[in-house]
Design a protein around this motif. Structure first.
Motif, PDB file in Angstrom:
ATOM      1  N   VAL A 160      41.508  29.441  32.414  1.00  0.00           N
ATOM      2  CA  VAL A 160      41.874  29.789  33.791  1.00  0.00           C
ATOM      3  C   VAL A 160      42.418  28.563  34.510  1.00  0.00           C
ATOM      4  N   MET A 161      41.788  27.416  34.322  1.00  0.00           N
ATOM      5  CA  MET A 161      42.247  26.168  34.948  1.00  0.00           C
ATOM      6  C   MET A 161      43.710  25.880  34.582  1.00  0.00           C
ATOM      7  N   ASN A 162      44.048  26.042  33.325  1.00  0.00           N
ATOM      8  CA  ASN A 162      45.417  25.761  32.872  1.00  0.00           C
ATOM      9  C   ASN A 162      46.418  26.812  33.324  1.00  0.00           C
ATOM     10  N   SER A 163      45.933  27.978  33.731  1.00  0.00           N
ATOM     11  CA  SER A 163      46.821  29.035  34.202  1.00  0.00           C
ATOM     12  C   SER A 163      47.113  28.919  35.693  1.00  0.00           C
ATOM     13  N   LEU A 164      46.361  28.099  36.386  1.00  0.00           N
ATOM     14  CA  LEU A 164      46.557  27.951  37.841  1.00  0.00           C
ATOM     15  C   LEU A 164      47.643  26.953  38.176  1.00  0.00           C
ATOM     16  N   GLY A 175      48.101  21.889  46.938  1.00  0.00           N
ATOM     17  CA  GLY A 175      49.179  22.735  47.405  1.00  0.00           C
ATOM     18  C   GLY A 175      49.293  24.135  46.851  1.00  0.00           C
ATOM     19  N   ASN A 176      48.348  24.596  46.020  1.00  0.00           N
ATOM     20  CA  ASN A 176      48.556  25.951  45.518  1.00  0.00           C
ATOM     21  C   ASN A 176      48.057  27.017  46.499  1.00  0.00           C
ATOM     22  N   GLY A 177      47.095  26.714  47.354  1.00  0.00           N
ATOM     23  CA  GLY A 177      46.651  27.642  48.401  1.00  0.00           C
ATOM     24  C   GLY A 177      46.075  28.960  47.914  1.00  0.00           C
ATOM     25  N   PHE A 178      45.822  29.073  46.642  1.00  0.00           N
ATOM     26  CA  PHE A 178      45.320  30.312  46.050  1.00  0.00           C
ATOM     27  C   PHE A 178      43.804  30.269  46.011  1.00  0.00           C
ATOM     28  N   GLU A 179      43.155  31.315  46.512  1.00  0.00           N
ATOM     29  CA  GLU A 179      41.702  31.396  46.490  1.00  0.00           C
ATOM     30  C   GLU A 179      41.268  32.756  45.954  1.00  0.00           C
ATOM     31  N   PHE A 180      40.126  32.763  45.275  1.00  0.00           N
ATOM     32  CA  PHE A 180      39.526  34.018  44.828  1.00  0.00           C
ATOM     33  C   PHE A 180      38.046  33.787  44.578  1.00  0.00           C
ATOM     34  N   ILE A 181      37.303  34.872  44.494  1.00  0.00           N
ATOM     35  CA  ILE A 181      35.926  34.832  44.019  1.00  0.00           C
ATOM     36  C   ILE A 181      35.680  36.109  43.225  1.00  0.00           C
ATOM     37  N   HIS A 201      43.274  36.876  48.466  1.00  0.00           N
ATOM     38  CA  HIS A 201      44.370  37.207  49.367  1.00  0.00           C
ATOM     39  C   HIS A 201      45.688  37.329  48.596  1.00  0.00           C
ATOM     40  N   GLN A 202      45.647  37.113  47.278  1.00  0.00           N
ATOM     41  CA  GLN A 202      46.836  37.241  46.423  1.00  0.00           C
ATOM     42  C   GLN A 202      46.494  38.051  45.171  1.00  0.00           C
ATOM     43  N   PRO A 203      46.315  39.378  45.333  1.00  0.00           N
ATOM     44  CA  PRO A 203      45.884  40.192  44.188  1.00  0.00           C
ATOM     45  C   PRO A 203      46.829  40.149  42.987  1.00  0.00           C
ATOM     46  N   GLU A 204      48.121  40.086  43.213  1.00  0.00           N
ATOM     47  CA  GLU A 204      49.059  40.079  42.080  1.00  0.00           C
ATOM     48  C   GLU A 204      48.925  38.807  41.247  1.00  0.00           C
ATOM     49  N   LYS A 205      48.705  37.684  41.913  1.00  0.00           N
ATOM     50  CA  LYS A 205      48.513  36.423  41.191  1.00  0.00           C
ATOM     51  C   LYS A 205      47.213  36.469  40.384  1.00  0.00           C
ATOM     52  N   LEU A 206      46.162  37.033  40.966  1.00  0.00           N
ATOM     53  CA  LEU A 206      44.887  37.138  40.257  1.00  0.00           C
ATOM     54  C   LEU A 206      45.000  38.115  39.086  1.00  0.00           C
TER      55      LEU A 206
END
Length: 177
Positions: free
Chosen positions: A173-177, A71-77, A112-117
Motif C-alpha cells: 500500500v505504501m508503494n501504491s500511494l 503533498g498527496n492530501g489523500f486520507e482514509f481509514i 474523501h477520495q473513494p475512487e483513489k481508494l
C-alpha cells in the motif's frame, strides 16, 4: 522502552532474514521496536505487550507507520465493522462502498477520495490480506509533521509469519500511494 533496532535493506524480501534471530530466541517478545530503512523510506514497527497484574488488565499492540511524501492530501481509514459501527451507519456514519463485496461487507471505509481508494485496493491479494483481520485500523492521516500511513492492531504480532503478511500488505500500500 527498548532501544530501536535499525535494519537497512534494498528489498522487502531481505527483511525476513534480518528479523528471524529476534523472533526465534524462544523468549516472549514484550517490547520490540525496529526502524526498517528501505529505498530511502523509513518504516517504524513497534510491538508492545504487558500482561498486567493484580486488578490491572494487560494490553497488547502493534503499530507500523511511515511518513509519506508531501503533498498527496489523500486520507482514509479502514477498520472491521462491528456492532457499534453498524449502529453508527444507521445514524449516517460514513461507510464508502468500493465495489468489492466481501471487503465492503466486513470493513468500514472512510475517505474523501473513494475512487483513489478503490484503485489502491483493486488487488485481490491486498483485499484478502486485510478483510479477514480483526482489531485493527489502517489509515492515512494528516498530522503536523505530514501525512502518515499507519497500521495499528490491538494485539502483539509476535509470530514472524503473521508479521510478514502485515508488513508486506503495508509495504504494498505504501508503494501504491
Amino acid at each position: 522502552m527498548q532501544e530501536r533496532k535499525v535494519v537497512s535493506l534494498t528489498s522487502i524480501n531481505d527483511l525476513w532474514n534480518s528479523l528471524v534471530p529476534d523472533f526465534s530466541t524462544g523468549t516472549v517478545i514484550s517490547d520490540y521496536h525496529v526502524a526498517i530503512e528501505i529505498n530511502s523510506q523509513s518504516i517504524f514497527v513497534d510491538i508492545s505487550r504487558s500482561p498486567g497484574g493484580n486488578v490491572e488488565g494487560g494490553y497488547e499492540s502493534t503499530s507500523i507507520r511511515t511518513l509519506l511524501p508531501a503533498g498527496n492530501g489523500f486520507e482514509f481509514i479502514i477498520y472491521p465493522e462491528d456492532f457499534i459501527s453498524r449502529i453508527g451507519k444507521v445514524f449516517g456514519m460514513q461507510d464508502v462502498v468500493l465495489g468489492y463485496a466481501e471487503f465492503d461487507d466486513n470493513l468500514i471505509v472512510k475517505t474523501h477520495q473513494p475512487e483513489k481508494l478503490k484503485a489502491l485496493f483493486s488487488s485481490p491479494e491486498i483485499r484478502e490480506r486485510i478483510q479477514n483481520l480483526s482489531g485493527f485500523a489502517f489509515k492515512v492521516e494528516e498530522e503536523d509533521e505530514g501525512n502518515f500511513l499507519e497500521f495499528n492492531m490491538q494485539r502483539a504480532l509476535t509470530d514472524l509469519n503473521e508479521l510478514k503478511v502485515i508488513l508486506e500488505l503495508f509495504y504494498s500500500v505504501m508503494n501504491s500511494l
